[in-house]
Design an enzyme around this catalytic site. Structure first.
Site, mmCIF file in Angstrom:
data_model
loop_
_atom_site.group_PDB
_atom_site.id
_atom_site.type_symbol
_atom_site.label_atom_id
_atom_site.label_comp_id
_atom_site.label_asym_id
_atom_site.label_seq_id
_atom_site.Cartn_x
_atom_site.Cartn_y
_atom_site.Cartn_z
ATOM 1 N N LYS A 83 0.854 -1.188 0.000
ATOM 2 C CA LYS A 83 0.000 0.000 0.000
ATOM 3 C C LYS A 83 0.890 1.238 0.000
ATOM 4 C CE LYS A 83 -4.370 0.831 2.417
ATOM 5 N NZ LYS A 83 -5.003 0.719 3.746
HETATM 6 C C1 E4P Z 1 -8.426 1.668 3.764
HETATM 7 O O1 E4P Z 1 -7.568 1.023 3.270
HETATM 8 C C2 E4P Z 1 -8.287 2.411 5.020
HETATM 9 O O2 E4P Z 1 -7.542 1.622 5.903
HETATM 10 C C3 E4P Z 1 -9.602 2.672 5.695
HETATM 11 O O3 E4P Z 1 -10.702 2.267 4.914
HETATM 12 C C4 E4P Z 1 -9.744 4.016 6.313
HETATM 13 O O4 E4P Z 1 -11.002 4.139 6.940
HETATM 14 P P1 E4P Z 1 -11.334 5.302 7.969
HETATM 15 O O5 E4P Z 1 -11.459 6.582 7.181
HETATM 16 O O6 E4P Z 1 -12.642 4.913 8.581
HETATM 17 O O7 E4P Z 1 -10.202 5.353 8.938
#
Ligand code: E4P
Length: 217
Positions: A83
């Site tokens: 990522k």
């Molecule tokens: C995605 O990869 C992120 O980890 C995640 O969906 C972020 O979500 P949040 O905005 O609820 O922290």
């Protein structure tokens, strides 16, 4: 639509996986902090029982260092998706890492233009954050719909991984729009089973059944 679970909580992933609800996992530095565990150790444990893509996020800000971190994370297991953030350096790292045959999830996407750049850099997944756009009074689902249209217009193979999914409406609308994948916390996935009329109907059935005086077992 495939379901990824957005957590580094191994027990929660196992519970959903036993029901066939897990097609992959996403983590981020905040979720690693919440787990209280070492990133390499917990990611390895997740990959020991999840065969779909498991996203592990780099924390460097410069492309060269992101690439080095991405290679190290990818050594954990074959199903690691590295990522990287949607910055210019993140796009450079994406291009190099996908060129090496690794899966790359480009995260922190908040616009159609960013998603277009990620696709051109060869991203395996693009992660548009719905909930965080809603938080600032923008329409996160509209972004998913716009990216779907742009990718379909030009035949980009990058998969739309709808992220920051916080509500039941987010989940159902992502499926209607045609997001390839949704990543959501375990609580949201479990809440998808709930409906007030199911509860009401069950309550009535239980009352009527008691009146029959019968037993099945
Ligand atoms: C995605 O990869 C992120 O980890 C995640 O969906 C972020 O979500 P949040 O905005 O609820 O922290």
């Amino acid at each position: 639509m495939r379901f990824f679970v957005d957590t580094a909580d191994v027990d929660a992933i196992r519970e959903l996986n036993d029901l066939g609800m897990v097609d992959g996992v996403t983590t981020n530095p905040s979720l690693i902090l919440k787990s209280g565990r070492d990133i390499l150790e917990v990611t390895k444990e997740i990959c020991s029982f999840i065969s779909g893509p498991v996203s592990a996020e780099v924390v460097a800000l410069k492309a060269d260092e992101m690439i080095a971190e991405g290679r190290k994370l990818a050594e954990i297991a074959e199903n690691i998706a590295v990522k990287v953030p949607l910055t210019w350096d993140g796009l450079k790292a994406c291009k190099v890492l996908t060129g090496e045959g690794r899966m790359v999830n480009v995260t922190l996407c908040f616009s159609t233009n960013q998603a277009l750049l990620a696709a051109k850099a060869g991203a395996t997944f693009i992660s548009p954050f719905i909930g965080r756009l809603d938080d600032i009074n923008l329409d996160g689902l509209e972004l998913i719909s716009d990216i779907r249209q742009v990718y379909d217009n030009y035949g980009f193979e990058t998969q739309i991984l709808a992220a920051s999914v916080r509500t039941l409406n987010h989940a159902s609308q992502c499926a209607l729009i045609g997001a390839d994948v949704m990543t959501a916390p375990p609580s949201v996935i479990k809440a998808m089973a709930n409906h007030v009329l199911t509860d009401k109907g069950l309550e009535q059935f239980m009352k009527d059944w008691a009146k029959t005086g019968q037993k099945i077992l």
